[in-house]
Structures are given as structure tokens and as C-alpha cells.
Design a protein around this motif. Structure first.
Motif, PDB file in Angstrom:
ATOM      1  N   ARG A   3       0.831  -1.204   0.000  1.00 44.53           N
ATOM      2  CA  ARG A   3       0.000   0.000   0.000  1.00 44.53           C
ATOM      3  C   ARG A   3       0.867   1.256   0.000  1.00 44.53           C
ATOM      4  N   ALA A   4       1.940   1.224   0.797  1.00 46.92           N
ATOM      5  CA  ALA A   4       2.839   2.373   0.833  1.00 46.92           C
ATOM      6  C   ALA A   4       3.495   2.584  -0.527  1.00 46.92           C
ATOM      7  N   LYS A   5       3.845   1.499  -1.180  1.00 45.05           N
ATOM      8  CA  LYS A   5       4.466   1.583  -2.506  1.00 45.05           C
ATOM      9  C   LYS A   5       3.497   2.187  -3.518  1.00 45.05           C
ATOM     10  N   VAL A   6       2.252   1.721  -3.515  1.00 41.51           N
ATOM     11  CA  VAL A   6       1.233   2.219  -4.449  1.00 41.51           C
ATOM     12  C   VAL A   6       0.971   3.705  -4.221  1.00 41.51           C
ATOM     13  N   LYS A   7       0.965   4.107  -2.951  1.00 42.28           N
ATOM     14  CA  LYS A   7       0.716   5.520  -2.617  1.00 42.28           C
ATOM     15  C   LYS A   7       1.934   6.399  -2.890  1.00 42.28           C
ATOM     16  N   GLY A   8       3.072   5.763  -3.160  1.00 41.20           N
ATOM     17  CA  GLY A   8       4.286   6.536  -3.383  1.00 41.20           C
ATOM     18  C   GLY A   8       4.850   7.112  -2.103  1.00 41.20           C
ATOM     19  N   THR A   9       4.602   6.422  -0.981  1.00 41.93           N
ATOM     20  CA  THR A   9       5.076   6.887   0.323  1.00 41.93           C
ATOM     21  C   THR A   9       6.336   6.121   0.723  1.00 41.93           C
ATOM     22  N   PRO A  10       7.498   6.758   0.698  1.00 42.25           N
ATOM     23  CA  PRO A  10       8.738   6.060   1.060  1.00 42.25           C
ATOM     24  C   PRO A  10       8.718   5.611   2.519  1.00 42.25           C
ATOM     25  N   PHE A  11       9.375   4.518   2.799  1.00 48.04           N
ATOM     26  CA  PHE A  11       9.403   3.969   4.156  1.00 48.04           C
ATOM     27  C   PHE A  11      10.744   3.284   4.380  1.00 48.04           C
ATOM     28  N   ILE A  12      10.981   2.954   5.637  1.00 51.82           N
ATOM     29  CA  ILE A  12      12.125   2.131   6.003  1.00 51.82           C
ATOM     30  C   ILE A  12      11.589   0.989   6.855  1.00 51.82           C
ATOM     31  N   CYS A  13      11.929  -0.230   6.497  1.00 50.48           N
ATOM     32  CA  CYS A  13      11.392  -1.397   7.207  1.00 50.48           C
ATOM     33  C   CYS A  13      12.540  -2.265   7.704  1.00 50.48           C
ATOM     34  N   GLY A  14      12.535  -2.533   9.004  1.00 50.82           N
ATOM     35  CA  GLY A  14      13.599  -3.326   9.609  1.00 50.82           C
ATOM     36  C   GLY A  14      13.283  -4.805   9.641  1.00 50.82           C
ATOM     37  N   PHE A  15      14.281  -5.604   9.307  1.00 55.04           N
ATOM     38  CA  PHE A  15      14.157  -7.064   9.321  1.00 55.04           C
ATOM     39  C   PHE A  15      15.308  -7.649  10.139  1.00 55.04           C
ATOM     40  N   VAL A  16      14.971  -8.381  11.206  1.00 56.09           N
ATOM     41  CA  VAL A  16      15.992  -9.154  11.917  1.00 56.09           C
ATOM     42  C   VAL A  16      16.030 -10.504  11.216  1.00 56.09           C
ATOM     43  N   SER A  17      17.036 -10.694  10.375  1.00 55.92           N
ATOM     44  CA  SER A  17      16.971 -11.748   9.352  1.00 55.92           C
ATOM     45  C   SER A  17      17.819 -12.976   9.624  1.00 55.92           C
ATOM     46  N   ASP A  18      18.353 -13.118  10.832  1.00 56.07           N
ATOM     47  CA  ASP A  18      19.232 -14.266  11.087  1.00 56.07           C
ATOM     48  C   ASP A  18      18.535 -15.416  11.811  1.00 56.07           C
ATOM     49  N   GLN A  19      17.213 -15.304  12.041  1.00 55.97           N
ATOM     50  CA  GLN A  19      16.510 -16.392  12.727  1.00 55.97           C
ATOM     51  C   GLN A  19      16.532 -17.659  11.871  1.00 55.97           C
ATOM     52  N   SER A  20      16.308 -18.774  12.530  1.00 52.16           N
ATOM     53  CA  SER A  20      16.233 -20.044  11.825  1.00 52.16           C
ATOM     54  C   SER A  20      14.858 -20.197  11.176  1.00 52.16           C
ATOM     55  N   ALA A  21      14.850 -20.381   9.867  1.00 51.91           N
ATOM     56  CA  ALA A  21      13.585 -20.599   9.160  1.00 51.91           C
ATOM     57  C   ALA A  21      13.120 -22.043   9.370  1.00 51.91           C
ATOM     58  N   LYS A  22      11.824 -22.270   9.216  1.00 51.29           N
ATOM     59  CA  LYS A  22      11.317 -23.638   9.312  1.00 51.29           C
ATOM     60  C   LYS A  22      11.894 -24.449   8.158  1.00 51.29           C
ATOM     61  N   PRO A  23      12.541 -25.564   8.455  1.00 55.02           N
ATOM     62  CA  PRO A  23      13.269 -26.300   7.411  1.00 55.02           C
ATOM     63  C   PRO A  23      12.407 -26.803   6.267  1.00 55.02           C
ATOM     64  N   ASN A  24      11.147 -27.153   6.557  1.00 50.76           N
ATOM     65  CA  ASN A  24      10.288 -27.661   5.491  1.00 50.76           C
ATOM     66  C   ASN A  24       9.669 -26.551   4.647  1.00 50.76           C
ATOM     67  N   LYS A  25       9.918 -25.278   5.037  1.00 51.70           N
ATOM     68  CA  LYS A  25       9.373 -24.155   4.277  1.00 51.70           C
ATOM     69  C   LYS A  25      10.470 -23.231   3.739  1.00 51.70           C
ATOM     70  N   ALA A  26      11.703 -23.474   4.147  1.00 57.96           N
ATOM     71  CA  ALA A  26      12.802 -22.604   3.744  1.00 57.96           C
ATOM     72  C   ALA A  26      13.045 -22.707   2.235  1.00 57.96           C
ATOM     73  N   LEU A  27      13.125 -21.545   1.598  1.00 57.67           N
ATOM     74  CA  LEU A  27      13.418 -21.502   0.162  1.00 57.67           C
ATOM     75  C   LEU A  27      14.913 -21.577  -0.105  1.00 57.67           C
ATOM     76  N   HIS A  28      15.699 -21.265   0.913  1.00 56.11           N
ATOM     77  CA  HIS A  28      17.145 -21.219   0.707  1.00 56.11           C
ATOM     78  C   HIS A  28      17.884 -21.781   1.914  1.00 56.11           C
ATOM     79  N   TRP A  29      18.870 -22.611   1.622  1.00 54.36           N
ATOM     80  CA  TRP A  29      19.781 -23.119   2.640  1.00 54.36           C
ATOM     81  C   TRP A  29      21.161 -22.582   2.302  1.00 54.36           C
ATOM     82  N   GLY A  30      21.715 -21.776   3.192  1.00 56.12           N
ATOM     83  CA  GLY A  30      23.023 -21.182   2.936  1.00 56.12           C
ATOM     84  C   GLY A  30      23.963 -21.413   4.104  1.00 56.12           C
ATOM     85  N   GLU A  31      25.207 -21.035   3.920  1.00 53.40           N
ATOM     86  CA  GLU A  31      26.213 -21.273   4.945  1.00 53.40           C
ATOM     87  C   GLU A  31      26.256 -20.129   5.952  1.00 53.40           C
TER      88      GLU A  31
END
Length: 300
Positions: free
Chosen positions: A176-204
Motif C-alpha cells: 500500500r505504501a508503494k502504491v501511494k508513493g510513500t517512502p518507508f524504512i522497514c527493519g528485518f531481523v533476518s538471522d533467525q532459523s527458518a522452518k526447514p520444510n518451508k525454507a526456500l534457501h539453505w546457505g552457509e
């Protein structure tokens, strides 16, 4: 029952938050004795994680890192509580940014940002960032079981013009923010363990193949977001400095999962420089050296 817990616990949290910092950290030292020395909260997991990713370190070195980690862990707990009543001026003094100009430049160019970080250093006070930029801030989080504490956490973040959104809310809100042309900043804590049966990527990560969350990367490509990594350095007790590093301004130029792998390389560098500030209590490597297909085979 949730409300009963809330009205009992909240006044205690508020009283702790009112302590001056000298007494607040004395309380943290008290917590350290109970959490680590007496109860040994997840001490087995912490020790196993450290031994796994640092096989070259001696038992004495692992023990030292463990103690330092628990001291920092308790400090983060009381700092989170302090967020209830800490003034903006005090937080700005204690949580500084070395190169916030990087984000301000992106903002001036009307770019939205996916801000990626790990469970490292202290992320509790990052929300003061909104006093240096104008774009609306979001942070992806997991809703608390107790709805009253969940509302409290959202209220605290909203003081700094930051808004917590769940994983399910992330795509529609940012779209919605993108469609409205409203810039934003979104934080992601991205080092959590993903569910193995749903993970799209396995990396080192720290020498082992693990399931990884790729949501920040996928949204960056879908919404044309600049991807920025932030690291936190502890200067001394109660004082932190954050620095920003652009991973890319053109996410679509990268192959799938390449940005995610770059994020983990940056996270590894942080951890190796000062391992005591990483969150070792989680079983981050419990699915190491498997894959989604391996997991399905085990569960079959």
C-alpha cells in the motif's frame, strides 16, 4: 488471565525502568547471578553453539565468552525495560549513529529501504533512528502471546514513529505504501532459523548450511527497495554506535538468495569480531547440514 499477569507485572517493569542507570546495571548484575549462575538459563545451548562455530577455541575461551554473553544478555533485558520511560535525549546520547547520512541520502532520493540486521549488539534502541529521518518506519516482529504486553510494546515503538508489523501484515502494508508513493524504512531481523520444510534457501552460516529467511530480499526485489545492513558496536556499558552499509540499491540485479548470503557474510564478520554480543541462546544450528528434502525424508 493475561490481563491479571499484565497488571501484576507492568508496575514492576515500570519501577525498574525508573531506576537511574547506575542502579539499573546493578540490577542487571543481580539478574546475571540468577539467570546464569543459579538457573543456567539455556547454558547448555549457549555452550554447544559456541563450541560448534568456534572449534578452535579452548574451553577457557568458551567459558569467558559465555560469561560475557550473559552479562550483555542481562544488560539488554534491563535496557529493553528502560525503554518504557527513557527520554529521547538520553536515548540519542546512548545510541549513536556513525553514518546516518547514508539513510538520509536515500530518503532525499525518495528511496524506500529494507534495513537488515542480526540479533547482535543491541537492537532494542534502534528505534531512535526515526528522529534522524522522516520516512515512516516499520519493523517486522512476532506478536507476543500476551495481547496486553503486545500493545505495550507497540505503544513504546510508536513514540518514535516506528510501527511493529507481523509477517502476515508486512506485504499488504508495504505494498500500500508503494502504491501511494510513500517512502518507508522497514527493519528485518533476518538471522533467525527458518522452518526447514518451508525454507526456500539453505546457505552457509558460521561454517554450516542452515535454513534461511529470505523475506527481506524478496520484498526488496518486488518493491524496488534499497537494501542496507546495520551493525551495532558496544562502546561501553549502556552506550552503542550503529553503522550502516549499503548491500545494494538494485536488488533485481542479483540472483535469488545472493543478497541473503551477503547479509550472512556481514553478520559473520560481526560475530567473529566480538562473539559475546551475539544471541547464543537460540538453537540456530539445529538443522545444520540438512536441506528441505532431507527434512521431509526424516519426517516421513
Amino acid at each position: 488471565m493475561q490481563f491479571v499477569v499484565y497488571i501484576i507485572v507492568y508496575p514492576l517493569l515500570w519501577l525498574v525502568s525508573m531506576l537511574p542507570f547506575r542502579l539499573l546495571y546493578a540490577f542487571s548484575d543481580f539478574l546475571y547471578l540468577f539467570i546464569y549462575r543459579i538457573f543456567g538459563y539455556r547454558s547448555k545451548t549457549v555452550k554447544e553453539n559456541l563450541q560448534l562455530v568456534f572449534p578452535e577455541k579452548s574451553a577457557a575461551e568458551i567459558k569467558t565468552i559465555t560469561k560475557q554473553f550473559y552479562h550483555h544478555f542481562c544488560d539488554m533485558m534491563v535496557e529493553a525495560i528502560k525503554s518504557l520511560t527513557i527520554s529521547k535525549a538520553e536515548m540519542k546520547k546512548r545510541f549513536r549513529f556513525s553514518n546516518v547520512e547514508l539513510l538520509q541520502d536515500l530518503e532525499q532520493r525518495n528511496r524506500s529501504v529494507a534495513l537488515m540486521c542480526a540479533h547482535y549488539g543491541s537492537w532494542e534502541w534502534i528505534f531512535i533512528l526515526q528522529h534522524y529521518i522522516d520516512n515512516k518506519g516499520y519493523a517486522v516482529y512476532k506478536r507476543l502471546v500476551n495481547s496486553h504486553f503486545d500493545k505495550l510494546i507497540k505503544r513504546i515503538r510508536a513514540k518514535y514513529n516506528s510501527h511493529l508489523i507481523t509477517t502476515k501484515e508486512t506485504i499488504p502494508i508495504l505494498m500500500r505504501a508503494k502504491v501511494k508513493g510513500t517512502p518507508f524504512i522497514c527493519g528485518f531481523v533476518s538471522d533467525q532459523s527458518a522452518k526447514p520444510n518451508k525454507a526456500l534457501h539453505w546457505g552457509e552460516f558460521m561454517g554450516y548450511k542452515v535454513p534461511m529467511h529470505t523475506g527481506a530480499e524478496m520484498l526488496a526485489k518486488r518493491l524496488d527497495l534499497a537494501v542496507v545492513f546495520f551493525s551495532v558496536k558496544r562502546l561501553k556499558r549502556g552506550y552503542y554506535e550503529t553503522s550502516f552499509e549499503t548491500i545494494t540499491e538494485n536488488a533485481k540485479d542479483f540472483e535469488n538468495y545472493e543478497i541473503t548470503d551477503m547479509f550472512f557474510r556481514l553478520t559473520e564478520a560481526q560475530i567473529k569480531s566480538a562473539p559475546q554480543y551475539y544471541l547464543w541462546t537460540h538453537k540456530r544450528w539445529k538443522h545444520k547440514d540438512k536441506s528441505a528434502s532431507d527434512y521431509h525424508e526424516v519426517k516421513a
